[in-house]
Write a protein that holds these residues in place. Structure first.
Motif, PDB file in Angstrom:
ATOM      1  N   GLU A 166       0.827  -1.203   0.000  1.00  0.00           N
ATOM      2  CA  GLU A 166       0.000   0.000   0.000  1.00  0.00           C
ATOM      3  C   GLU A 166       0.864   1.256   0.000  1.00  0.00           C
ATOM      4  O   GLU A 166       0.538   2.258  -0.637  1.00  0.00           O
ATOM      5  N   LYS A 170       2.213   1.884  -3.460  1.00  0.00           N
ATOM      6  CA  LYS A 170       1.182   2.468  -4.310  1.00  0.00           C
ATOM      7  C   LYS A 170       1.041   3.958  -4.045  1.00  0.00           C
ATOM      8  O   LYS A 170       0.803   4.766  -4.950  1.00  0.00           O
ATOM      9  N   GLU A 218      -0.715   5.744  -7.289  1.00  0.00           N
ATOM     10  CA  GLU A 218      -1.813   4.888  -7.758  1.00  0.00           C
ATOM     11  C   GLU A 218      -3.047   5.083  -6.889  1.00  0.00           C
ATOM     12  O   GLU A 218      -2.955   5.344  -5.705  1.00  0.00           O
TER      13      GLU A 218
END
Length: 472
Positions: free
Chosen positions: A464, A467, A472
């Protein structure tokens, strides 16, 4: 010494008959599941005694503050320790915490990372691309880590629950017994009653309960016919559990008994102490499940297995989920088998929270009978911290306490829905148990008591965070 010996012999000769009659009366009443109300009267007297002690402690503290001549001396803290504020449960199972925070690090995080733009926190826009790394990108994780260090939800549930007021036991961090001469006298009298009367009496009843369990199960195993053995085995099982319960002066209040487990299925309950088995077995007959042991515990396992269907696994089988699931399915497929008693947390929690339920018993199928157990810590701490105390030390603390008082709530049977995974079903049952018992519903795995966080959890957080850096 010569004068003391005849005095002791005369006292023993006088007290021998009443003491023997008391033992026989307790064993008989426990065998038939009846009570004269003496234990509940004893508990009510203790509550009044605790209230008397609390008032004297408050008066003594006020006198100490008034007599203090040093104005710079810090005030004496009140009767409620700071940690009691953290561990206090609300009516609906809520918990007052030191810091308010949004969960970021968790076993199943639904992370909502944010960006700081122009000095203000804003949500990450959809489709935004930002490959530039800034130091503040990791501050949310650093903040969450510091908050977890300050107030660790996992460690706090494996410590004994602190009380608002002193219960006249010596197991406290404050020397309340020496505040006033009245409290000192009451404490000394309580010490004599607990260690020189209640403790020997309870040890004797415990020995009788163990012997009755071994002998009755051996006798039942000689009966012909499987159905006959199970019938008398259930009777012997409940009688033995009741006698063992009396050895701890347990006072249990059962609620909604119409939902008590019946038939094949799983009885799941929160886990605080090894005596949870005794508490729920007084009125119901269960098949127990666990790892096969040696020594004294293995002797009890073999005795129980002679008269009724219990499930004991070898050490190699416990790690094989398919073997465990197969044994459980075989058991619940027989309608005449009693329900299986399972504690899905897998470890003892300090009676303030409910931790993650393992999904094993929830993916097999069958009926789930939830049970919520809540102990009253004012009379004795039922929580077993196995990493600090051995079994003998724990039993000594239990038997030298005032009493073990708890409430047991039977909840309506639950079934897994067709669109529900085993994990979701386990969480739903856990939430029901926590809400009814007034406990805090936690998502953490109780095995964190003995091991580090799972590798998947760390990798999920890393994924996470990556990202986040990629935009993202």
């Amino acid at each position: 010494m010569a004068l003391l010996t005849p005095i002791v012999s005369v006292a023993v000769s006088i007290l021998y008959t009443p003491f023997l009659l008391l033992i026989l009366c307790i064993i008989f009443l426990a065998s038939i599941g009846k009570s004269l109300g003496v234990r509940r009267l004893y508990v009510n007297i203790l509550l009044k005694l605790f209230e008397y002690g609390r008032q004297h402690i408050e008066v003594a503290k006020k006198l100490q503050r008034n007599d203090s001549s040093d104005e710079d001396e810090p005030p004496v803290p009140d009767d409620k320790p700071p940690s009691a504020i953290v561990k206090e449960n609300g009516v609906n199972g809520t918990k007052t915490t030191v810091i308010e925070r949004q969960e970021i690090l968790g076993p199943s995080p639904e992370l909502n990372y944010r960006r700081v733009q122009n000095g203000h926190r804003t949500e990450q826009s959809v489709g935004e691309t930002n490959l530039e790394f800034h130091f503040y990108h990791c501050m949310d994780l650093v903040k969450a880590g510091m908050e977890s260090i300050i107030e660790d939800q996992v460690t706090s549930v494996f410590e004994a629950e602190e009380l608002r007021s002193w219960n006249l036991l010596t197991r406290t961090n404050r020397q309340y017994e020496f505040l006033t001469w009245r409290l000192t006298i009451i404490w000394m009298m309580g010490f004599v009653v607990r260690y020189f009367f209640l403790l020997p009496l309870r040890i004797l009843i415990f020995v009788i309960g163990v012997l009755s369990l071994l002998s009755s199960m051996l006798a039942v195993s000689t009966l012909p016919g499987k159905r006959l053995r199970r019938f008398f085995g259930a009777i012997a099982y409940k009688i033995s559990m009741r006698i063992l319960m009396r050895s701890l002066s347990c006072v249990v209040t059962y609620h909604d008994s119409q939902y008590a487990p019946t038939g094949a299925g799983f009885c799941v309950a929160n886990h605080t102490s090894p005596i949870d088995v005794l508490v729920v077995s007084v009125n119901s007959f269960f098949s127990l499940i666990g790892q096969r042991h040696g020594g004294f515990l293995g002797l009890l396992q073999r005795a129980l297995a002679r008269a009724s269907p219990h499930i004991w696994f070898e050490r190699s089988e416990v790690k094989d989920r398919h073997a465990v699931a197969r044994r459980l399915k075989e058991h619940i497929s027989v309608p005449d088998n009693p329900p299986i008693l399972i504690f899905p947390e897998g470890t003892c929690i300090n009676n303030t929270s409910v931790m993650q339920f393992k999904k094993g018993s929830f993916e097999v199928g069958g009926t789930i009978y939830p049970v919520a157990i809540k102990y009253d810590p004012r009379f004795g701490d039922a929580f077993w911290n196995s990493s600090r105390y051995g079994m003998l030390h724990y039993l000594l603390n239990m038997m030298s306490s005032w009493a073990i008082v708890c409430d047991v709530w039977y909840l309506p049977p639950m079934h897994r829905r067709s669109d529900e995974t085993a994990v979701d079903f386990a969480n739903r049952v856990k939430a029901v148990v926590a809400r009814r018992g007034g406990l805090v519903d936690l998502q953490w795995d109780g095995q964190l008591k003995r091991m580090k966080a799972k590798k998947e959890w760390r990798e999920l957080q890393q994924e996470e965070f990556s990202k986040r850096l990629k935009g993202e």
